[in-house]
Design an enzyme around this catalytic site. Structure first.
Site, PDB file in Angstrom:
ATOM      1  N   GLN A  66       6.551 -13.449  43.929  1.00  0.00           N
ATOM      2  CA  GLN A  66       5.551 -13.871  43.251  1.00  0.00           C
ATOM      3  C   GLN A  66       5.719 -15.044  42.190  1.00  0.00           C
ATOM      4  O   GLN A  66       6.932 -14.900  41.457  1.00  0.00           O
ATOM      5  CB  GLN A  66       4.632 -12.534  42.521  1.00  0.00           C
ATOM      6  CG  GLN A  66       4.097 -11.683  43.541  1.00  0.00           C
ATOM      7  CD  GLN A  66       2.796 -12.154  44.045  1.00  0.00           C
ATOM      8  OE1 GLN A  66       2.274 -13.235  44.165  1.00  0.00           O
ATOM      9  NE2 GLN A  66       2.150 -10.991  44.673  1.00  0.00           N
ATOM     10  N   ASP A  77      -0.273  -6.663  51.065  1.00  0.00           N
ATOM     11  CA  ASP A  77      -0.169  -7.592  50.011  1.00  0.00           C
ATOM     12  C   ASP A  77       0.266  -8.924  50.965  1.00  0.00           C
ATOM     13  O   ASP A  77       1.273  -9.571  51.430  1.00  0.00           O
ATOM     14  CB  ASP A  77       1.066  -7.643  49.325  1.00  0.00           C
ATOM     15  CG  ASP A  77       1.547  -8.814  48.227  1.00  0.00           C
ATOM     16  OD1 ASP A  77       0.321  -9.822  48.454  1.00  0.00           O
ATOM     17  OD2 ASP A  77       2.255  -8.692  47.554  1.00  0.00           O
ATOM     18  N   CYS A 119      -4.315 -13.253  47.357  1.00  0.00           N
ATOM     19  CA  CYS A 119      -4.120 -14.756  46.590  1.00  0.00           C
ATOM     20  C   CYS A 119      -5.395 -15.678  47.141  1.00  0.00           C
ATOM     21  O   CYS A 119      -5.361 -16.722  46.838  1.00  0.00           O
ATOM     22  CB  CYS A 119      -3.043 -15.096  46.853  1.00  0.00           C
ATOM     23  SG  CYS A 119      -2.484 -15.745  48.461  1.00  0.00           S
ATOM     24  N   TYR A 156       3.294  -5.296  54.958  1.00  0.00           N
ATOM     25  CA  TYR A 156       3.840  -6.910  54.414  1.00  0.00           C
ATOM     26  C   TYR A 156       4.866  -6.585  53.397  1.00  0.00           C
ATOM     27  O   TYR A 156       4.855  -7.350  52.410  1.00  0.00           O
ATOM     28  CB  TYR A 156       2.518  -7.656  54.061  1.00  0.00           C
ATOM     29  CG  TYR A 156       1.566  -7.583  55.136  1.00  0.00           C
ATOM     30  CD1 TYR A 156       1.349  -8.792  55.742  1.00  0.00           C
ATOM     31  CD2 TYR A 156       0.357  -6.802  54.921  1.00  0.00           C
ATOM     32  CE1 TYR A 156       0.505  -8.807  56.771  1.00  0.00           C
ATOM     33  CE2 TYR A 156      -0.540  -6.890  55.836  1.00  0.00           C
ATOM     34  CZ  TYR A 156      -0.449  -8.032  56.820  1.00  0.00           C
ATOM     35  OH  TYR A 156      -1.725  -8.257  57.540  1.00  0.00           O
ATOM     36  N   CYS A 190       7.153 -31.757  36.252  1.00  0.00           N
ATOM     37  CA  CYS A 190       6.034 -31.005  36.644  1.00  0.00           C
ATOM     38  C   CYS A 190       5.777 -29.880  35.689  1.00  0.00           C
ATOM     39  O   CYS A 190       6.633 -29.229  35.192  1.00  0.00           O
ATOM     40  CB  CYS A 190       6.207 -30.253  37.868  1.00  0.00           C
ATOM     41  SG  CYS A 190       4.742 -29.216  38.325  1.00  0.00           S
ATOM     42  N   CYS A 223      -0.919 -35.856  42.992  1.00  0.00           N
ATOM     43  CA  CYS A 223       0.131 -34.894  43.671  1.00  0.00           C
ATOM     44  C   CYS A 223      -1.191 -33.714  44.258  1.00  0.00           C
ATOM     45  O   CYS A 223      -2.132 -33.595  43.636  1.00  0.00           O
ATOM     46  CB  CYS A 223       1.026 -34.310  42.912  1.00  0.00           C
ATOM     47  SG  CYS A 223       0.811 -32.954  42.027  1.00  0.00           S
ATOM     48  N   CYS A 231      -1.777 -29.374  40.911  1.00  0.00           N
ATOM     49  CA  CYS A 231      -2.820 -28.880  39.995  1.00  0.00           C
ATOM     50  C   CYS A 231      -4.230 -29.358  40.451  1.00  0.00           C
ATOM     51  O   CYS A 231      -4.485 -30.503  40.850  1.00  0.00           O
ATOM     52  CB  CYS A 231      -2.709 -29.159  38.721  1.00  0.00           C
ATOM     53  SG  CYS A 231      -1.092 -28.563  37.715  1.00  0.00           S
ATOM     54  N   CYS A 272      -0.662 -34.154  32.352  1.00  0.00           N
ATOM     55  CA  CYS A 272       0.210 -34.563  33.390  1.00  0.00           C
ATOM     56  C   CYS A 272      -0.085 -35.926  33.931  1.00  0.00           C
ATOM     57  O   CYS A 272      -1.317 -36.254  34.345  1.00  0.00           O
ATOM     58  CB  CYS A 272       0.281 -33.466  34.742  1.00  0.00           C
ATOM     59  SG  CYS A 272       1.311 -34.075  36.037  1.00  0.00           S
ATOM     60  N   GLU A 316       7.374  -4.255  57.768  1.00  0.00           N
ATOM     61  CA  GLU A 316       7.635  -5.947  57.664  1.00  0.00           C
ATOM     62  C   GLU A 316       8.147  -6.310  59.047  1.00  0.00           C
ATOM     63  O   GLU A 316       8.803  -5.830  59.693  1.00  0.00           O
ATOM     64  CB  GLU A 316       8.700  -5.934  56.491  1.00  0.00           C
ATOM     65  CG  GLU A 316       9.171  -7.396  56.527  1.00  0.00           C
ATOM     66  CD  GLU A 316       8.332  -8.393  56.319  1.00  0.00           C
ATOM     67  OE1 GLU A 316       8.112  -9.507  57.075  1.00  0.00           O
ATOM     68  OE2 GLU A 316       7.493  -8.267  55.301  1.00  0.00           O
TER      69      GLU A 316
END
Length: 449
Positions: free
Chosen positions: A277, A377, A404, A306, A157, A77, A80, A71, A327
């Protein structure tokens, strides 16, 4: 050591954001885009009492794991941060990061398998959020430089497929033909704020975020988007707030209906506020693993904290006796109720609008000491401590935690480990070419002595 100093450094280890780490004169120095074993000439850009940051001026000795990024925007940016590292080494670094986080934040030495690789390492993202800006009198889109609000214009991208290129080209054509303005956050003026795209199978949800309470150009965008041969729905999100939040709950759909698709044989739909996701392949692997864990468990009562719009709740409902979704966002709960109905699980799923910290203990009392499993989650910041305290009070037999962020995951496990032990820790590469990693942890309640 001062800002502006030029040093020759040897990179000794990897930081939690994937950057190289060196040491000199008792200082820890973080050097982005470097690898262990490399020797670099660099300039100090930031200094604190115990650590500093530096940028590479010249690479004096390269690692065998270094590759040429494909890239042209890499390092410019804020997307990545690992394209300069071969994929196998990326997976190893992510594994090391998880191990280090559990040692540092939870005081636990964990033995884990290799990170499960993504099927695709490029073109895997199903979602994009582009800030819009003007340059030389034209509407442009791109990303922000890391930790700034400085724009980087993006032509392509490499984490997004050709579907994205076609839609952004059509959008920019209409925006510039109509000579629309872009939002200036300092002046709080200008119309276009963001373009948000979300792909589900062969259909794309397109959302234009505007700094206005009305938008008179939807027909123009629908006409141009219809030419590119992609099924889409068009939303306009109205955000007139002085905020960094991309969207508010105020949006309109222009077209027939929300896009509907299937995830692991569960019917679902998407609108601008839905959480999904971003890597379909890895998402399906994780959800299948969670389903297998529940299926093999004695308890068939599950609490999905969640729970969002309820995709995972419905997947679990296919093998559970009862699923409770908790939630805090009212609109998401409304969508979750709709989802349960269209999948035929409205008798099995009970969705609760509220805070898990409050609702979990209450639900445990209602279940009257029945055995149950909890799924977590949370966002990157992890669970609120009150949620974890509520969990300890509720005493589920099993906790399935999808994270994550290894640092906040380990922090949360540190609190839970007094009553729970890890029985599974499996990392997945949801985000190739970035330092992020998704981790699935299963904790079983310890037997009380």
């Amino acid at each position: 050591m001062q800002k502006g100093d030029v040093l020759e450094l040897t990179i000794e280890s990897v930081g939690m954001d994937g950057e190289g780490v060196a040491k000199q004169d008792g200082m820890v120095i973080f050097v982005p885009f470097t690898l262990v074993g490399e020797i670099v000439k660099c300039e100090i850009t930031f200094v604190k009492k115990s650590f500093a940051k530096a940028k590479v001026i010249k690479l004096l000795k390269a690692s065998e794991h270094r590759v040429n990024p494909i890239c042209p925007h890499f390092r410019k940016c804020g997307g990545c941060d690992m394209q300069h590292i071969n994929y196998q080494r990326q997976l190893e670094i992510k594994k090391e990061n998880i191990v280090n986080c559990f040692k540092k934040y939870a005081g636990i030495d964990v033995n884990i398998n290799k990170v499960v690789p993504s099927k695709d390492v490029f073109y895997y993202r199903n979602k994009a959020q582009f800030p819009l800006f003007e340059r030389n009198g034209k509407v442009c889109l791109g990303f922000y430089k890391e930790k700034t609000h400085d724009f980087v214009e993006i032509e392509k991208c490499f984490l997004l497929g050709s579907w994205c290129d076609k839609i952004t080209a059509a959008f920019l054509k209409v925006a510039n033909d109509l000579k629309l303005t872009c939002y200036n956050e300092k002046k709080h003026k200008g119309l276009l704020r963001h373009l948000v795209l979300r792909k589900l199978n062969e259909a794309v949800s397109v959302t234009i975020v505007v700094n206005s309470k009305k938008f008179n150009y939807t027909e123009d965008f629908v006409k141009e988007l219809s030419k590119i041969g992609i099924k889409f729905s068009l939303y306009v999100s109205y955000n007139t707030e002085k905020t960094n939040l991309i969207m508010t709950n105020a949006f309109n759909l222009y077209g027939d209906k929300d896009i509907q698709t299937e995830i692991l044989n569960i019917k679902t739909f998407v609108n601008p506020m839905s959480f999904m996701q971003i890597n379909d392949y890895i998402r399906d692997m994780i959800y299948t693993k969670v389903k297998d864990i529940v299926s093999a468990s004695k308890s068939k009562i599950v609490v999905d904290s969640y729970s969002g719009v309820g995709v995972l709740s419905n997947i679990i409902a296919s093998i559970a006796d009862k699923v409770y979704g908790i939630e805090i966002v009212p609109q998401a709960v409304t969508n979750a109720n709709q989802l349960a109905k269209i999948n035929g699980f409205d008798k099995k799923i009970i969705n609760i609008c509220g805070d898990s910290a409050v609702e979990l203990p209450k639900l445990a009392e209602q279940l009257n000491n029945q055995d149950f499993i909890t799924i977590l989650d949370p966002p990157r910041k992890g669970c609120d401590q009150k949620v974890l305290e509520g969990l300890l009070k509720a005493k589920p037999s099993k906790i399935i935690y999808i994270s994550c962020n290894p640092a906040t995951l380990a922090r949360d496990v540190a609190l839970l480990k007094q009553n729970y032990k890890i029985t599974l820790l499996e990392p997945y590469d949801m985000f190739p070419h970035t330092s992020h990693v998704e981790t699935l942890v299963c904790l079983n309640r310890k037997e009380q002595k």
